[in-house]
Design an enzyme around this catalytic site. Structure first.
Site, short mmCIF file in Angstrom:
data_model
loop_
_atom_site.label_atom_id
_atom_site.label_comp_id
_atom_site.label_asym_id
_atom_site.label_seq_id
_atom_site.Cartn_x
_atom_site.Cartn_y
_atom_site.Cartn_z
N TYR A 142 -41.74 19.55 -0.53
CA TYR A 142 -43.09 19.21 -0.97
C TYR A 142 -44.03 19.16 0.22
O TYR A 142 -43.66 18.81 1.32
CB TYR A 142 -43.10 17.91 -1.79
CG TYR A 142 -42.75 16.63 -1.06
CD1 TYR A 142 -43.69 15.94 -0.31
CD2 TYR A 142 -41.48 16.07 -1.18
CE1 TYR A 142 -43.39 14.75 0.32
CE2 TYR A 142 -41.16 14.87 -0.57
CZ TYR A 142 -42.12 14.21 0.19
OH TYR A 142 -41.81 13.03 0.82
N CYS A 143 -45.28 19.55 -0.03
CA CYS A 143 -46.31 19.63 1.00
C CYS A 143 -45.78 20.37 2.24
O CYS A 143 -45.87 19.89 3.36
CB CYS A 143 -46.83 18.23 1.38
SG CYS A 143 -48.46 18.23 2.15
N ASP A 144 -45.24 21.55 2.00
CA ASP A 144 -44.62 22.34 3.06
C ASP A 144 -45.66 22.81 4.06
O ASP A 144 -46.83 23.05 3.72
CB ASP A 144 -43.91 23.54 2.43
CG ASP A 144 -42.94 24.23 3.37
OD1 ASP A 144 -42.59 23.63 4.41
OD2 ASP A 144 -42.52 25.36 3.05
N LYS A 155 -36.30 19.06 5.72
CA LYS A 155 -37.52 18.36 6.09
C LYS A 155 -37.25 16.86 6.17
O LYS A 155 -36.76 16.26 5.22
CB LYS A 155 -38.62 18.64 5.07
CG LYS A 155 -39.95 17.96 5.39
CD LYS A 155 -41.04 18.42 4.43
CE LYS A 155 -42.36 17.72 4.72
NZ LYS A 155 -43.46 18.25 3.87
#
Length: 220
Positions: A142-144, A155
């Site tokens: 998420y929110c890469d 991550k």
């Protein structure tokens, strides 16, 4: 775990216990206050937050945002809006937020160099407690972004940047949300449910995320 990494990142800086929206907006308030002083400065902030989702102004402008946010709150995940870009992220106990502010005259700040120093500081901080890390994209996270902090190809922290200018002065706020411990699958479920309420269906992958406790256990 919190104290060891906090000391490595910003020695002598206490970890604030935040509560929801006020903890999120405090970053912008401090940046504006430092910029208004019109003098060079570097300031670190370490903080945690209560359980919530933090999304962007772009998502907040989408049709259905109010209903999606209300439904998320009913599930125990209130939604707040930040000024920096990206997509939706999680705040909760178990995530350590690190904010670093840099104020300098216009022309004396290279934003890319500033953010590079910030990510290098994070990597050095992880190394100080025995965890190797690097920056890079992580598919399915998420929110890469290319400035994710990555450990074991997963991550472990997301980063963001906010820039302001006032008169002849420039202010840069770099921020990282570091996953120390907690259920990353529950995090993804909360984000996915909220974003589907906006009509989005981003294929996040639980295997793309990790936390500091898991990395240390693997090292052992």
């Amino acid at each position: 775990m919190f104290s060891g990494l906090a000391h490595a990142l910003a020695p002598g800086t206490p970890v604030e216990r935040g509560d929801g929206e006020a903890a999120v907006t405090e970053d912008e308030r401090q940046l504006n206050a430092l910029l208004a002083a019109q003098r060079g400065a570097e300031h670190a902030r370490l903080w945690t937050n209560s359980r919530c989702l933090v999304t962007t102004r772009r998502f907040a402008r989408m049709e259905g945002f109010a209903d999606a946010a209300a439904t998320s709150r009913a599930r125990g995940w209130p939604v707040f809006v930040r000024t920096s870009g990206g997509t939706t992220v999680v705040h909760r106990p178990g995530i350590l937020n690190f904010s670093l502010y840099e104020i300098a005259p216009v022309g004396a700040v290279d934003i890319n160099a500033c953010f590079q120093r910030f990510t290098e500081r994070l990597i050095i901080g992880f190394a100080a407690i025995g965890v190797s890390a690097e920056t890079g994209w992580v598919k399915g996270s998420y929110c890469d972004g290319r400035f994710n902090i990555v450990s074991g190809r997963k991550k472990i922290a997301g980063t963001a940047c906010l820039v302001r200018k006032s008169g002849g002065w420039f202010g840069v706020l770099a921020h990282a949300a570091i996953n120390i411990e907690g259920d990353t699958q529950a995090d993804l479920a909360a984000i996915t449910a909220f974003e589907r309420g906006l009509g989005l269906d981003i294929p996040y992958a639980p295997a793309s995320h990790t936390n500091l406790v898991a990395r240390i256990r693997m090292r052992g």
